[in-house]
Design an enzyme around this catalytic site. Structure first.
Site, PDB file in Angstrom:
ATOM      1  N   ARG A 247     -16.455  -2.520  18.137  1.00  6.16           N
ATOM      2  CA  ARG A 247     -17.631  -2.470  19.128  1.00  6.16           C
ATOM      3  C   ARG A 247     -17.197  -2.812  20.492  1.00  6.16           C
ATOM      4  NH1 ARG A 247     -22.628  -6.433  19.883  1.00  6.16           N
ATOM      5  NH2 ARG A 247     -24.139  -5.235  21.212  1.00  6.16           N
ATOM      6  N   HIS A 248     -17.788  -2.116  21.632  1.00  2.55           N
ATOM      7  CA  HIS A 248     -17.374  -2.391  22.878  1.00  2.55           C
ATOM      8  C   HIS A 248     -17.732  -3.838  23.355  1.00  2.55           C
ATOM      9  CE1 HIS A 248     -21.864  -2.644  23.903  1.00  2.55           C
ATOM     10  NE2 HIS A 248     -21.996  -1.703  23.139  1.00  2.55           N
TER      11      HIS A 248
ATOM     12  N   ARG B 259     -19.446   2.006  28.377  1.00  4.55           N
ATOM     13  CA  ARG B 259     -18.959   0.932  27.869  1.00  4.55           C
ATOM     14  C   ARG B 259     -18.064   0.958  26.697  1.00  4.55           C
ATOM     15  NH1 ARG B 259     -24.420   2.329  26.629  1.00  4.55           N
ATOM     16  NH2 ARG B 259     -25.024   1.905  24.256  1.00  4.55           N
TER      17      ARG B 259
ATOM     18  N   GLU C 253     -23.932   5.520  20.692  1.00  3.01           N
ATOM     19  CA  GLU C 253     -25.235   4.573  20.000  1.00  3.01           C
ATOM     20  C   GLU C 253     -26.192   5.447  19.491  1.00  3.01           C
ATOM     21  OE1 GLU C 253     -25.664   2.456  18.082  1.00  3.01           O
ATOM     22  OE2 GLU C 253     -25.602   0.716  19.224  1.00  3.01           O
TER      23      GLU C 253
ATOM     24  N   HIS D  16     -20.215   1.610  18.906  1.00  2.31           N
ATOM     25  CA  HIS D  16     -21.520   0.720  19.295  1.00  2.31           C
ATOM     26  C   HIS D  16     -21.830   0.161  17.892  1.00  2.31           C
ATOM     27  CE1 HIS D  16     -21.756   3.096  23.101  1.00  2.31           C
ATOM     28  NE2 HIS D  16     -21.211   4.137  22.489  1.00  2.31           N
TER      29      HIS D  16
END
Length: 232
Positions: free
Chosen positions: A9-10, A59, A83, A153
């Site tokens: 995940r970012h 992101r 996402e 995400h």
């Protein structure tokens, strides 16, 4: 023969820090988020990553860039890794959603086929993201001796992992929320065939689409600087 897959995940974003839902909104990493990305890059050293694919949202793309620069691996971007589209909820806080639609978030959390107004369901996210992995399985020959990293995400990764593992829809909620710059690790192996017990289990063009996926770890990583922030 097996293939390793990391899905991370970012880092923390401005909306994570403010407790607001992002979805397809293109938000930026905070300074904490960049620090988390650098820490994650250090943890990825030595894992044999030879390909990085990331969501096109800033992101995730920026988190991937930081990791890729550390590892010396170029980053490919793919829209299908974005996402979950949260529709009318995007930009709202959890409290604002609960005030406007009491109980709706609980339904969303427990029913992966349910979508926010004008948004998409987790099942839909899994179906659009899964082909990214399937295409790599079929085309990326170097995967046999290395690992692939997907930077995306929390919601998208959770849905994709559930789909790869072949979980039933009612089981999608069994994975806890993925923290910023934490990752899932999976291994793909050729599907077992009892009629070919003496044959080596190796990937080939005729069996790569039938790979069996195994979960090696979830929410892996170092401690989170500044906390996890809002989930999506």
């Amino acid at each position: 023969m097996s293939r390793r897959l990391f899905l991370i995940r970012h880092g923390q974003t401005t909306y994570n820090a403010a407790g607001r839902m992002q979805g397809h909104l293109d938000t930026d990493l905070t300074e904490t988020g960049y620090a988390q990305a650098r820490d994650a890059a250090e943890l990825m050293v030595g894992k044999g990553i030879s390909k990085i694919v990331a969501s096109t949202l800033t992101r995730a793309a920026e988190t991937a860039r930081v990791i890729g620069e550390k590892l010396g691996v170029d980053v490919e971007l793919d829209d299908r890794l974005r996402e979950t589209h949260l529709g009318e909820w995007q930009g709202m806080s959890s409290a604002e959603v609960d005030e406007a639609s009491p109980g709706a978030r609980a339904i969303w959390r427990h029913d992966p086929t349910w979508a926010p107004p004008q948004g998409e369901s987790r099942v839909a996210v899994a179906r659009r993201a899964r082909p990214v992995i399937d295409e790599l399985m079929a085309s990326f020959d170097e995967w046999e001796d290395s690992a692939v990293l997907v930077v995306a995400h929390g919601g998208a990764i959770s849905a994709l992992v559930c789909h790869l593992l072949g979980l039933e829809e009612q089981q999608y909620g069994t994975l806890s929320g993925l923290k910023n710059t934490h990752w899932a690790q999976l291994t793909a192996r050729p599907r077992f065939n009892a009629e070919e017990l003496l044959a080596p289990l190796r990937f080939a063009p005729e069996n790569v689409a039938e790979a069996s996926w195994y979960l090696d770890g979830w929410n892996m990583g170092a401690h989170v600087v500044g906390g996890a922030g809002a989930d999506q």
